[in-house]
Design a protein around this motif. Structure first.
Motif: not given
Length: 159
Positions: A35, A67-72, A100, A102, A138, A140-141
């Motif tokens: 990750a 979302r997680k990749t964007y936030e990183i 996302s 959220t 990224g 994941g989902e």
């Protein structure tokens, strides 16, 4: 082109292409998904990797991120232009689509638009638009959703 690029078992990164083209990026090491490539991969980011990553990025005209990749990525890449040059400029200027449940468009600051609701349907719609590749970074989902809905045309693994 080196062995890394020629061997599809060693290199996997997906490309979601518009119409017949498209991309997803996955990095793996020792058979496990990683990750945080910045923690393990620096020794592998040589000339071959850099040239191939550049080729993929410059063939794209949009990025797709979870979302997680964007936030990183979002807080880091805008500050990388002096260090990474044209690659970072390209990364920063491409439009980004962020899947996302959220986030809202108001939460996104890095030239990005949120995709919520039926992600597969929206990505299929994006692929129908004229243009170049949509490059996905990224794991994941989101990757699972794209693969299950047959929306990834190419997948390249870095191992």
């Amino acid at each position: 082109m080196g062995a890394l690029e020629r061997d599809p078992h060693l290199h996997q990164r997906g490309r979601l292409r518009r119409l017949e083209r498209g991309a997803a990026a996955v990095r793996a090491a020792h058979g496990q998904l990683i990750a945080a490539p910045e923690k393990f991969a620096a020794p592998y980011f040589g000339e071959e990797y850099t040239a191939y990553a550049r080729e993929l990025l410059f063939a794209a005209d949009a990025l797709l991120l979870g979302r997680k990749t964007y936030e990183i990525f979002a807080p880091v890449w805008p500050n990388m232009e002096e260090i990474e040059g044209e690659y970072a400029v390209r990364m920063n200027t491409l439009p980004k689509y962020v899947a996302s449940r959220t986030l809202t468009d108001a939460d996104l600051t890095w030239n990005a638009t949120v995709i919520n609701g039926d992600v597969a349907k929206e990505v299929a719609r994006l692929k129908e638009q004229p243009g170049g590749n949509i490059l996905k970074f990224g794991t994941g989902e989101l990757s699972r959703t794209l693969l299950e809905n047959k929306l990834v045309d190419e997948l390249h693994l870095w191992m």
